[in-house]
Design an enzyme around this catalytic site. Structure first.
Site, mmCIF file in Angstrom:
data_model
loop_
_atom_site.group_PDB
_atom_site.id
_atom_site.type_symbol
_atom_site.label_atom_id
_atom_site.label_comp_id
_atom_site.label_asym_id
_atom_site.label_seq_id
_atom_site.Cartn_x
_atom_site.Cartn_y
_atom_site.Cartn_z
ATOM 1 C CB THR A 187 3.929 0.021 10.638
ATOM 2 O OG1 THR A 187 4.851 0.362 9.602
ATOM 3 C CG2 THR A 187 4.701 -0.397 11.870
ATOM 4 C CB THR A 188 -1.293 0.281 11.964
ATOM 5 O OG1 THR A 188 -0.610 1.513 11.816
ATOM 6 C CG2 THR A 188 -2.203 0.330 13.155
ATOM 7 N N GLY B 35 2.223 5.642 4.198
ATOM 8 C CA GLY B 35 1.227 6.134 5.157
ATOM 9 C C GLY B 35 -0.112 5.415 5.115
ATOM 10 C CD GLN C 268 14.243 2.372 -5.228
ATOM 11 O OE1 GLN C 268 13.632 3.323 -4.769
ATOM 12 N NE2 GLN C 268 13.903 1.131 -4.912
ATOM 13 C CD GLU D 199 5.839 -2.072 7.059
ATOM 14 O OE1 GLU D 199 6.210 -2.522 8.153
ATOM 15 O OE2 GLU D 199 5.704 -0.859 6.835
ATOM 16 N NE ARG D 200 6.402 0.361 0.706
ATOM 17 C CZ ARG D 200 5.378 0.635 -0.067
ATOM 18 N NH1 ARG D 200 4.995 -0.221 -0.980
ATOM 19 N NH2 ARG D 200 4.745 1.779 0.051
ATOM 20 N N GLY E 51 -0.776 2.558 6.437
ATOM 21 C CA GLY E 51 -1.004 1.814 7.687
ATOM 22 C C GLY E 51 -0.436 0.403 7.670
ATOM 23 N N GLY F 285 0.845 -1.199 0.000
ATOM 24 C CA GLY F 285 0.000 0.000 0.000
ATOM 25 C C GLY F 285 0.872 1.237 0.000
HETATM 26 P P1 DGT Z 1 2.890 2.760 6.646
HETATM 27 O O1 DGT Z 1 3.023 1.871 7.831
HETATM 28 O O2 DGT Z 1 1.902 2.255 5.654
HETATM 29 O O3 DGT Z 1 2.695 4.184 7.030
HETATM 30 O O4 DGT Z 1 4.257 2.598 5.892
HETATM 31 P P2 DGT Z 1 5.441 3.557 5.760
HETATM 32 O O5 DGT Z 1 4.998 4.796 5.092
HETATM 33 O O6 DGT Z 1 6.167 3.698 7.063
HETATM 34 O O7 DGT Z 1 6.361 2.664 4.837
HETATM 35 P P3 DGT Z 1 6.621 2.788 3.288
HETATM 36 O O8 DGT Z 1 7.245 1.559 2.803
HETATM 37 O O9 DGT Z 1 5.383 3.135 2.555
HETATM 38 O O10 DGT Z 1 7.641 3.949 3.200
HETATM 39 C C1 DGT Z 1 8.711 4.241 4.082
HETATM 40 C C2 DGT Z 1 9.531 5.328 3.454
HETATM 41 O O11 DGT Z 1 10.433 4.733 2.549
HETATM 42 C C3 DGT Z 1 8.717 6.314 2.639
HETATM 43 O O12 DGT Z 1 9.305 7.587 2.744
HETATM 44 C C4 DGT Z 1 8.824 5.802 1.230
HETATM 45 C C5 DGT Z 1 10.143 5.140 1.242
HETATM 46 N N1 DGT Z 1 10.215 3.920 0.424
HETATM 47 C C6 DGT Z 1 9.876 2.691 0.732
HETATM 48 N N2 DGT Z 1 10.227 1.819 -0.220
HETATM 49 C C7 DGT Z 1 10.816 2.540 -1.162
HETATM 50 C C8 DGT Z 1 11.403 2.254 -2.404
HETATM 51 O O13 DGT Z 1 11.515 1.119 -2.867
HETATM 52 N N3 DGT Z 1 11.856 3.337 -3.074
HETATM 53 C C9 DGT Z 1 11.732 4.606 -2.609
HETATM 54 N N4 DGT Z 1 12.175 5.597 -3.346
HETATM 55 N N5 DGT Z 1 11.226 4.910 -1.445
HETATM 56 C C10 DGT Z 1 10.787 3.885 -0.746
#
Ligand code: DGT
Length: 233
Positions: free
Chosen positions: A37-38, A33, A83, A106-107, A35, A30
């Protein structure tokens, strides 16, 4: 008789788990932000599930370097480096052995490639030659290294909703994230998991309404419990 039945069922599942020696693997996907982690933390209350949260902390501190911050501040210079490290940490999670019958992660390597790298390619943040290298790595891993996925939970959220959440949680690196970036990531998730127009999807998708706020989301999460927990002993 009922107790014997339950014991028999448990013994069968245990035997199957050790024969298979591979857990039922669920990816939680997703937008930023939404959710994730939640959602993963909701499953802490259950036994027999290994929970693997995203290695953001590793991205924020690799031998003292904050790769996430470098990537946001100067994507042209750091996106490729970031990346390639994301891919390594994701592969490590995919391959990490677990002793439980269910693994919730997660991811994945897939969202890194189909959403984030794809966005960088489209926007020209990375050079086509850099994209080619990342894509070759992805294809090589996908072909040569067994990555088993049984279910994808898609936390589907409206971009403006996640934008507000990101603003409120105020993670320092994300201060510069504009709504347009979240909209672009949203349509890439949609293309991958709903429209299936873009690329291969490694497992069936269970969609969850992730717009609900914390007080209501537990009910929504519960809808997925059956599909995830039926694999657990
Ligand atoms: P959640 O729990 O759904 O709020 O999840 P987030 O927002 O803590 O986790 P995520 O994976 O959506 O993103 C964490 C941070 O890392 C966010 O600033 C985006 C970045 N991010 C995650 N995976 C990638 C990636 O493969 N490439 C890039 N550029 N950024 C990434």
């Amino acid at each position: 008789l009922r107790r014997i039945g339950i014991l028999y069922e448990k013994a069968t599942k245990l035997a199957m788990t050790s024969l298979n020696s591979r857990p039922f693997t669920v990816l939680v996907e997703g937008n930023i932000g939404s959710g994730k982690t939640t959602f993963v933390e909701h499953f802490k209350q259950f036994e027999d599930i290994s929970l693997l949260t995203e290695p953001v902390e590793e991205w924020r501190n690799l031998r003292g370097w904050n790769l996430l911050d470098l990537m946001y501040k100067d994507p042209a210079k750091w996106a490729m480096t970031f990346q390639s490290y994301v891919a390594m940490t994701m592969l490590e999670m995919h391959r990490r052995p677990t002793s439980t019958p269910v693994k919730l992660m997660e991811r994945s390597l897939y969202s890194a490639r189909y959403c984030f790298v794809e966005h960088m390619r489209k926007e020209g943040t990375i050079h086509p030659a850099q994209f080619a290298v990342l894509d070759e790595w992805f294809r090589f891993i996908d072909r040569e290294i067994p990555i088993e996925v049984d279910l994808i939970v898609y936390l589907r959220a409206t971009p403006s909703v996640v934008y507000e959440r990101i603003r409120k949680r105020a993670r320092s690196e994300e201060q510069c994230v504009p709504l347009s970036y979240l909209e672009a990531l949203h349509s890439l998730h949609e293309n991958w998991l709903v429209n299936r127009t873009h690329a291969e999807c490694p497992a069936p998708v269970l969609m969850i309404d992730a717009d609900l706020d914390l007080s209501q989301i537990t009910e929504e999460y519960k809808k997925s419990e059956h599909q995830i927990l039926r694999q657990a002993v």
